[in-house]
Scaffold this active site. Sequence first.
Site, PDB file in Angstrom:
ATOM      1  N   PRO A  89     -15.439  18.978  -4.095  1.00  0.00           N
ATOM      2  CA  PRO A  89     -15.921  20.360  -3.957  1.00  0.00           C
ATOM      3  C   PRO A  89     -17.264  20.588  -4.657  1.00  0.00           C
ATOM      4  O   PRO A  89     -17.941  21.560  -4.390  1.00  0.00           O
ATOM      5  CB  PRO A  89     -14.806  21.205  -4.590  1.00  0.00           C
ATOM      6  CG  PRO A  89     -13.873  20.268  -5.264  1.00  0.00           C
ATOM      7  CD  PRO A  89     -14.145  18.891  -4.773  1.00  0.00           C
ATOM      8  N   GLU A 116      -9.033  15.889 -11.365  1.00  0.00           N
ATOM      9  CA  GLU A 116     -10.043  16.919 -11.634  1.00  0.00           C
ATOM     10  C   GLU A 116     -11.441  16.534 -11.178  1.00  0.00           C
ATOM     11  O   GLU A 116     -12.300  17.370 -11.037  1.00  0.00           O
ATOM     12  CB  GLU A 116     -10.074  17.257 -13.129  1.00  0.00           C
ATOM     13  CG  GLU A 116      -8.806  17.881 -13.654  1.00  0.00           C
ATOM     14  CD  GLU A 116      -8.421  19.153 -12.908  1.00  0.00           C
ATOM     15  OE1 GLU A 116      -9.228  20.089 -12.904  1.00  0.00           O
ATOM     16  OE2 GLU A 116      -7.312  19.196 -12.323  1.00  0.00           O
ATOM     17  N   ARG A 154     -16.644  12.619  17.122  1.00  0.00           N
ATOM     18  CA  ARG A 154     -16.747  13.299  18.423  1.00  0.00           C
ATOM     19  C   ARG A 154     -18.196  13.397  18.920  1.00  0.00           C
ATOM     20  O   ARG A 154     -18.439  13.671  20.087  1.00  0.00           O
ATOM     21  CB  ARG A 154     -16.071  14.670  18.399  1.00  0.00           C
ATOM     22  CG  ARG A 154     -16.747  15.704  17.555  1.00  0.00           C
ATOM     23  CD  ARG A 154     -15.851  16.917  17.377  1.00  0.00           C
ATOM     24  NE  ARG A 154     -15.539  17.575  18.641  1.00  0.00           N
ATOM     25  CZ  ARG A 154     -16.387  18.351  19.329  1.00  0.00           C
ATOM     26  NH1 ARG A 154     -17.600  18.556  18.869  1.00  0.00           N
ATOM     27  NH2 ARG A 154     -16.022  18.914  20.459  1.00  0.00           N
ATOM     28  N   ASP A 169     -23.570  21.443  22.894  1.00  0.00           N
ATOM     29  CA  ASP A 169     -25.029  21.444  22.953  1.00  0.00           C
ATOM     30  C   ASP A 169     -25.605  21.775  21.585  1.00  0.00           C
ATOM     31  O   ASP A 169     -24.879  22.100  20.648  1.00  0.00           O
ATOM     32  CB  ASP A 169     -25.528  22.408  24.037  1.00  0.00           C
ATOM     33  CG  ASP A 169     -25.209  23.858  23.719  1.00  0.00           C
ATOM     34  OD1 ASP A 169     -25.221  24.673  24.633  1.00  0.00           O
ATOM     35  OD2 ASP A 169     -24.954  24.167  22.530  1.00  0.00           O
TER      36      ASP A 169
HETATM   37 CL1  6GU Z   1     -14.464  17.291  -0.332  1.00  0.00          CL
HETATM   38  N1  6GU Z   1     -12.470  17.882  -1.971  1.00  0.00           N
HETATM   39  C1  6GU Z   1     -11.615  18.751  -2.543  1.00  0.00           C
HETATM   40  N2  6GU Z   1     -10.738  18.289  -3.430  1.00  0.00           N
HETATM   41  N3  6GU Z   1     -11.635  20.054  -2.302  1.00  0.00           N
HETATM   42  C2  6GU Z   1     -12.540  20.490  -1.415  1.00  0.00           C
HETATM   43  C3  6GU Z   1     -13.443  19.648  -0.767  1.00  0.00           C
HETATM   44  C4  6GU Z   1     -13.384  18.327  -1.067  1.00  0.00           C
HETATM   45  N4  6GU Z   1     -14.208  20.384   0.040  1.00  0.00           N
HETATM   46  C5  6GU Z   1     -13.787  21.639  -0.105  1.00  0.00           C
HETATM   47  N5  6GU Z   1     -12.793  21.709  -0.978  1.00  0.00           N
END
Ligand code: 6GU
Length: 252
Positions: A89, A116, A154, A169
């Site tokens: 994240p 974490e 895809r 597109d």
């Molecule tokens: Cl890539 N990992 C985690 N643990 N939570 C997320 C994420 C990734 N992307 C959005 N939330």
Amino acid sequence: MRIDILTLFPEMFASPLNCSILKRAQERGLVAISLVNIRDFTTDKYRKVDDKPYGGGPGMVMMPGPLFDCAEFVDRLGPERGRVILLTPQGERFTQAKARELAQESRLVLIAGRYEGFDERIRIGLGAEPLSIGDYVLNGGELAAMVVVDAVVRLLPGALGDEDSAKDDSFSEALLEYPQYTRPEVFRDMKVPEILLSGDHAKIAQWRRQQALERTRQWRPDLLETGDRERKGESDDGTARPDQRQAAAEES
Ligand code: 6GU
């Protein structure tokens, strides 16, 4: 394309990778996807992959040792190194533009972690690009890695049937799509809009564009805001794509 996914839970990937478009793309040889278990690269008897953070604080952090050994093993599975993506994240936001960019690569290495976070030396030492799929927290990077694989594969030539590919597109993310209807004409007292049955293709196109604008305004007004080049679908040189200019004109 070759994609290697480094994960503590390879079993999570089985179903998504073995259905529908992703299954077919692998069968057609458009992409080879391999799953590698990070825990197989531990050296202690507890097969430990995480530890407490230096400096204190809650939770556990992924240790660099097993991941480095795993990544170095994976390097040798293909002719070139490949772009290394760290699912976290704490990363750049994954977008359709990023999916298009990654679809140009011949090799991707995706690292999905738990806990974490990652010891910072993993990102630095492996030259990994941190990528997030949105502003919410998942229990791990696995689902995010699947999202990236799905969106990228895809886009590989031949992955979709002709029918599907028309939808993809270059303006696909500029506005939300117009509403679609199929048979029956009346379903539980809800009628298909008259205009779609009219056969007047110019009128239908006009109606669809107006509907697309209306629902974008309602549900994703951020897509219509200026200064958000990527999702507005503007080109790299900052000029609006023709479709965009038209949308902007109709908007005002
Ligand atoms: Cl890539 N990992 C985690 N643990 N939570 C997320 C994420 C990734 N992307 C959005 N939330």
